[in-house]
Design a protein around this motif. Structure first.
Motif, PDB file in Angstrom:
ATOM      1  N   ALA A  92       0.991  -0.932  -0.257  1.00 54.64           N
ATOM      2  CA  ALA A  92       0.681  -0.076   0.151  1.00 54.64           C
ATOM      3  C   ALA A  92       1.501   1.601   0.409  1.00 54.64           C
ATOM      4  N   ALA A  93       1.941   0.967   0.703  1.00 55.52           N
ATOM      5  CA  ALA A  93       2.880   2.484   0.814  1.00 55.52           C
ATOM      6  C   ALA A  93       3.808   2.347  -0.757  1.00 55.52           C
ATOM      7  N   VAL A  94       3.991   1.722  -1.482  1.00 55.50           N
ATOM      8  CA  VAL A  94       4.588   1.655  -2.447  1.00 55.50           C
ATOM      9  C   VAL A  94       3.276   2.349  -3.475  1.00 55.50           C
ATOM     10  N   ARG A  95       2.069   1.776  -3.507  1.00 50.91           N
ATOM     11  CA  ARG A  95       1.164   2.446  -4.194  1.00 50.91           C
ATOM     12  C   ARG A  95       1.333   3.326  -4.519  1.00 50.91           C
ATOM     13  N   GLU A  96       0.833   4.050  -2.668  1.00 44.73           N
ATOM     14  CA  GLU A  96       0.988   5.385  -2.734  1.00 44.73           C
ATOM     15  C   GLU A  96       1.991   6.236  -3.187  1.00 44.73           C
ATOM     16  N   ARG A  97       3.318   5.771  -3.103  1.00 42.13           N
ATOM     17  CA  ARG A  97       4.441   6.837  -3.881  1.00 42.13           C
ATOM     18  C   ARG A  97       4.163   6.713  -5.384  1.00 42.13           C
ATOM     19  N   GLY A  98       3.390   6.035  -5.601  1.00 40.30           N
ATOM     20  CA  GLY A  98       3.239   5.531  -7.643  1.00 40.30           C
ATOM     21  C   GLY A  98       4.260   4.674  -8.395  1.00 40.30           C
ATOM     22  N   GLY A  99       4.740   3.880  -7.428  1.00 37.38           N
ATOM     23  CA  GLY A  99       4.927   2.674  -7.249  1.00 37.38           C
ATOM     24  C   GLY A  99       4.154   1.401  -8.218  1.00 37.38           C
ATOM     25  N   ARG A 100       4.634   0.926  -8.904  1.00 38.09           N
ATOM     26  CA  ARG A 100       3.600  -0.037  -9.843  1.00 38.09           C
ATOM     27  C   ARG A 100       4.223  -1.885  -9.682  1.00 38.09           C
ATOM     28  N   ARG A 101       5.378  -1.718  -9.402  1.00 37.22           N
ATOM     29  CA  ARG A 101       5.766  -3.232  -9.651  1.00 37.22           C
ATOM     30  C   ARG A 101       7.030  -3.127  -7.954  1.00 37.22           C
ATOM     31  N   LEU A 102       6.785  -4.513  -7.298  1.00 35.49           N
ATOM     32  CA  LEU A 102       7.494  -4.997  -5.695  1.00 35.49           C
ATOM     33  C   LEU A 102       8.025  -5.981  -6.551  1.00 35.49           C
ATOM     34  N   TYR A 103       9.809  -5.937  -6.094  1.00 36.73           N
ATOM     35  CA  TYR A 103      10.791  -6.895  -6.573  1.00 36.73           C
ATOM     36  C   TYR A 103      10.919  -7.791  -5.430  1.00 36.73           C
ATOM     37  N   VAL A 104      11.804  -8.635  -4.917  1.00 39.45           N
ATOM     38  CA  VAL A 104      12.164  -9.197  -4.044  1.00 39.45           C
ATOM     39  C   VAL A 104      12.574 -10.290  -4.171  1.00 39.45           C
ATOM     40  N   GLU A 105      13.745  -9.818  -3.701  1.00 36.88           N
ATOM     41  CA  GLU A 105      15.371 -11.166  -4.020  1.00 36.88           C
ATOM     42  C   GLU A 105      14.905 -12.480  -2.748  1.00 36.88           C
ATOM     43  N   THR A 106      15.122 -13.530  -2.980  1.00 39.40           N
ATOM     44  CA  THR A 106      15.464 -14.286  -2.045  1.00 39.40           C
ATOM     45  C   THR A 106      16.157 -15.591  -2.906  1.00 39.40           C
ATOM     46  N   SER A 107      16.954 -16.145  -1.255  1.00 39.85           N
ATOM     47  CA  SER A 107      17.850 -17.822  -2.007  1.00 39.85           C
ATOM     48  C   SER A 107      16.917 -18.760  -1.853  1.00 39.85           C
ATOM     49  N   SER A 108      17.901 -19.708  -2.823  1.00 38.50           N
ATOM     50  CA  SER A 108      17.211 -20.885  -3.361  1.00 38.50           C
ATOM     51  C   SER A 108      17.586 -21.733  -2.382  1.00 38.50           C
ATOM     52  N   ARG A 109      18.365 -21.425  -1.232  1.00 37.84           N
ATOM     53  CA  ARG A 109      18.026 -22.333  -0.072  1.00 37.84           C
ATOM     54  C   ARG A 109      17.240 -22.883   1.011  1.00 37.84           C
ATOM     55  N   GLU A 110      17.291 -23.899   1.118  1.00 38.23           N
ATOM     56  CA  GLU A 110      16.054 -24.524   1.797  1.00 38.23           C
ATOM     57  C   GLU A 110      15.448 -23.784   3.377  1.00 38.23           C
ATOM     58  N   SER A 111      16.893 -23.190   3.841  1.00 36.69           N
ATOM     59  CA  SER A 111      15.712 -22.067   4.453  1.00 36.69           C
ATOM     60  C   SER A 111      15.008 -21.748   4.370  1.00 36.69           C
ATOM     61  N   TYR A 112      14.530 -20.813   2.627  1.00 35.10           N
ATOM     62  CA  TYR A 112      14.185 -19.947   2.926  1.00 35.10           C
ATOM     63  C   TYR A 112      13.080 -20.429   1.876  1.00 35.10           C
ATOM     64  N   ALA A 113      12.402 -21.547   1.292  1.00 33.52           N
ATOM     65  CA  ALA A 113      11.272 -22.466   1.157  1.00 33.52           C
ATOM     66  C   ALA A 113      10.191 -22.244   1.888  1.00 33.52           C
ATOM     67  N   ARG A 114      10.141 -21.907   2.900  1.00 25.19           N
ATOM     68  CA  ARG A 114       8.878 -21.237   3.119  1.00 25.19           C
ATOM     69  C   ARG A 114       8.565 -20.176   3.033  1.00 25.19           C
TER      70      ARG A 114
END
Length: 148
Positions: A88-110
């Protein structure tokens, strides 16, 4: 915030240091830092937070840097609520895309499942990015439409 990240048992020491660095930079430079936060507390104690900011030299793209939730209150919807606040905060600032970077490690599966359920789709994979066998996944959600 570093202690909260440590409690999760997911983030490495280096990742915990970066999490603390973002908070410090925001406290030092304010909005000019480019880092924005939503915090959650329970009885005055921090139990979660989200951090995001605009991607430099883009018109409407943002990075979601962190969502951290204390394991004692996970699976109660707090992570989802923090994500909704960030979106919502990103939208309010005119953002249209939100990117997330994450690892392929098993600890990041959830973590990866969490973002997929929230409508994030894989935008890129960088093989062996963090280390041999530890790939970087970039996920994206288009905030101005339902599906990517």
């Amino acid at each position: 915030m570093r202690a909260l990240a440590r409690k999760t048992g997911v983030f490495t020491d280096a990742e915990q240091a970066v999490a603390a660095e973002l908070v410090s930079e925001r406290l030092r430079a304010g909005r000019k830092s480019g880092y924005f936060f939503a915090f959650a507390d329970l009885d005055g104690a921090p139990v979660g937070y989200a951090a995001w900011g605009p991607v430099p030299m883009t018109a409407a793209s943002y990075d979601l840097y962190w969502i951290v939730v204390d394991p004692a209150v996970q699976r109660l919807g707090l992570g989802r609520r923090l994500l909704e606040l960030a979106e919502a905060a990103v939208r309010e600032r005119g953002g249209r895309r939100l990117y997330v970077e994450t690892s392929s490690r098993e600890s990041y599966a959830r973590t990866r499942r969490f973002y997929r359920r929230a409508g994030y789709r894989r935008a890129a994979v960088f093989p062996d990015f963090y280390a041999d066998g530890d790939h970087k996944f970039v996920l994206c959600k288009h905030l101005d439409r339902e599906a990517f």
